[in-house]
Design an enzyme around this catalytic site. Structure first.
Site, mmCIF file in Angstrom:
data_model
loop_
_atom_site.group_PDB
_atom_site.id
_atom_site.type_symbol
_atom_site.label_atom_id
_atom_site.label_comp_id
_atom_site.label_asym_id
_atom_site.label_seq_id
_atom_site.Cartn_x
_atom_site.Cartn_y
_atom_site.Cartn_z
ATOM 1 N N ASP A 51 -12.165 15.238 -27.931
ATOM 2 C CA ASP A 51 -12.647 14.024 -27.269
ATOM 3 C C ASP A 51 -12.000 12.779 -27.860
ATOM 4 O OD1 ASP A 51 -14.476 15.501 -25.870
ATOM 5 O OD2 ASP A 51 -16.105 15.157 -27.295
ATOM 6 N N LYS A 73 -12.290 10.084 -22.503
ATOM 7 C CA LYS A 73 -11.961 8.891 -21.708
ATOM 8 C C LYS A 73 -10.919 8.082 -22.453
ATOM 9 C CE LYS A 73 -16.344 8.100 -19.543
ATOM 10 N NZ LYS A 73 -17.642 7.586 -19.763
ATOM 11 N N MET A 187 -25.194 5.466 -27.661
ATOM 12 C CA MET A 187 -24.768 5.113 -26.295
ATOM 13 C C MET A 187 -25.656 4.036 -25.672
ATOM 14 S SD MET A 187 -23.833 8.870 -24.767
ATOM 15 C CE MET A 187 -25.063 9.798 -25.640
#
Ligand SMILES: C[S@@+](CC[C@H](N)C(=O)[O-])C[C@H]1O[C@@H](n2cnc3c(N)ncnc32)[C@H](O)[C@@H]1O
Length: 269
Positions: A51, A73, A187
């Site tokens: 990741d 991402k 988050m």
């Protein structure tokens, strides 16, 4: 006779067999937080599926011949679809490769490790879980904020600020705040305004201490100490951004006492 300076660890570490998938936690960011088992996995992997939260310094510790597949991402592009990632792990294992699925922090703490493990089990692929040092605890520790202190708090709440699929109001923030336990949020930066507003509207004390620890355990670590009442404005004024851990509660207060002598306390925002 002097004791040997180095005790060989290899006999104590499990063998990484071809066709296995190891779901490995890379820790919060500082390569020093990798476990011996995680390092062993990296040094024996044929392929590493990782990741965005895994740093280059950590990837540099892998076997040089290991192939790397990035599935996070980057630059505003969406990450690979979760089902595709899991299917690719199965496919790589069926090619008889030693597969490391490397995730930031701990794979089982807001890391979707459980979903991946369940799919591997369903597909009949043998896997190992290698826990990692989760950012919610390590990030606070590096900032001088103990998650628990004897006599002060008998528990902590780890929660995500990210809504669950199809469930916008999945957490009752007011009830969490009413427990009196410190809340450690992952988050949460995108929805900080709404989370804080909900807590305040439901009677949380605006003077409750808050810390936002960005890029924890990296050389860029930055900590903002504020209050529940002021944190929305302060976070904007200081340009706080993900990845960050938000701690809410009096656990934050001990930082004041520790920070001047704590070597890894990082910069103040
Ligand atoms: C998808 S979750 C992964 C959590 C990870 N499995 C763990 O145990 O730390 C991503 C969130 O973890 C937190 N995070 C991960 N690494 C961080 C770091 N180095 N500093 C601050 N927060 C971090 C942030 O809240 C980020 O949005």
């Amino acid at each position: 006779m002097n004791a040997p300076a180095f005790l060989p660890l290899a006999p104590h570490l499990p063998s990484f067999e071809p066709g296995q998938v190891w779901l490995v936690g890379a820790g919060a960011g500082d390569p020093g937080l990798l476990t011996l088992l995680a390092l062993h996995a990296l040094q024996n992997a044929d392929v590493i599926v990782h990741d965005a939260l895994v740093s280059d310094e950590i990837l540099a510790l892998a076997r040089p011949q290991a192939r790397r597949a990035f599935v996070g991402k980057r630059g505003g592009h969406p990450s690979a679809h979760q089902d595709d990632i899991t299917e690719s792990l199965i496919e790589l294992a069926r090619q008889n490769l030693r597969v490391v699925r490397l995730k930031g922090g701990d794979p089982f703490v807001f890391g979707r490790g459980g979903e991946e493990a369940a799919r591997l089990a369903e597909a009949g692929v043998f896997f190992r879980i290698v826990p990692g040092v989760t950012s919610g605890l390590a990030g606070l520790a590096y900032a001088g904020i103990p998650a628990t202190t004897r006599g002060a708090n008998r528990g902590v709440i780890l929660a995500t600020g990210h809504p669950c699929a199809n469930d916008e109001e999945s957490l009752d923030w007011a009830r969490l705040a009413q427990t009196g336990l410190p809340i450690i949020l992952y988050m949460a930066m995108k929805r900080l305004d709404i989370i804080v507003e909900t807590m305040l509207n439901d009677g949380a004390d605006p003077k409750t201490p808050v810390a936002i620890v960005e890029e924890a355990t990296s050389p860029r670590q930055r900590t903002l100490v504020t209050t529940l009442g002021a944190c929305r404005e302060d976070a904007k004024a200081h340009g706080c951004a993900a990845p960050a851990i938000v701690a809410i509660g009096t656990i934050v207060n001990l930082r004041e006492q520790l920070q001047d002598f704590l070597i890894n306390a990082g910069a103040r925002a």
